[in-house]
Design a protein around this motif. Structure first.
Motif, PDB file in Angstrom:
ATOM      1  N   GLU A  42     -38.088 -27.353 -14.848  1.00 33.70           N
ATOM      2  CA  GLU A  42     -37.045 -28.189 -14.733  1.00 33.70           C
ATOM      3  C   GLU A  42     -35.795 -27.488 -16.047  1.00 33.70           C
ATOM      4  O   GLU A  42     -35.066 -27.272 -14.813  1.00 33.70           O
TER       5      GLU A  42
ATOM      6  N   VAL B 120     -34.210 -33.223 -13.093  1.00 36.62           N
ATOM      7  CA  VAL B 120     -35.063 -33.008 -13.710  1.00 36.62           C
ATOM      8  C   VAL B 120     -36.392 -34.713 -13.911  1.00 36.62           C
ATOM      9  O   VAL B 120     -36.013 -35.385 -13.941  1.00 36.62           O
TER      10      VAL B 120
ATOM     11  N   ALA C 249     -34.357 -30.524  -9.360  1.00 35.61           N
ATOM     12  CA  ALA C 249     -34.033 -30.576 -10.183  1.00 35.61           C
ATOM     13  C   ALA C 249     -33.727 -28.342  -9.666  1.00 35.61           C
ATOM     14  O   ALA C 249     -34.580 -28.240  -8.757  1.00 35.61           O
TER      15      ALA C 249
ATOM     16  N   GLY D 295     -34.349 -24.849  -9.252  1.00 38.02           N
ATOM     17  CA  GLY D 295     -35.621 -23.932 -10.151  1.00 38.02           C
ATOM     18  C   GLY D 295     -34.837 -22.870 -10.923  1.00 38.02           C
ATOM     19  O   GLY D 295     -34.120 -22.579 -11.099  1.00 38.02           O
TER      20      GLY D 295
END
Length: 108
Positions: free
Chosen positions: A56, A86, A91, A93
């Motif tokens: 992330e 995160v 978050a 991709g």
């Protein structure tokens, strides 16, 4: 050039904070500038596997460093929100690398 150039710069700083290395190096300033304009940075997790960078966080860094400004975060708030996400599963991709060498300058 607009505010998204600053987002790219923050991405470079995040890259260095996460890996301990700058994303691009060369023998001279023009070499470094050319790499910033035309090359994708090496994946942070490959550069510093010992740093245990999460997928992330890597995605956040690489999205901030997208060559095309339309693919970057569109505001510092959006970038900040992604950093805060995160570890939560929310978050961004993975970010796809540039498919081919760029033939035009980065849009700033």
């Amino acid at each position: 050039v607009d505010h998204r150039a600053d987002i790219y710069a923050v991405g470079v700083i995040l890259y260095e904070l996460a890996t301990g290395k700058v994303p691009f190096s060369a023998d001279n300033f023009m070499g470094i500038l050319t790499k910033h304009m035309f090359e994708d940075p090496p994946a942070p997790r490959e550069v510093a596997p010992q740093a245990e960078i999460t997928p992330e966080m890597e995605a956040v860094i690489l999205k901030a460093m997208q060559k095309e400004r339309e693919l970057r975060f569109q505001s510092l708030r959006e970038l900040s929100d992604a950093i805060l996400a995160v570890g939560t599963g929310n978050a961004p991709g993975p970010v796809a690398p540039t498919a081919a060498p760029r033939s035009r300058p980065m849009t700033g």
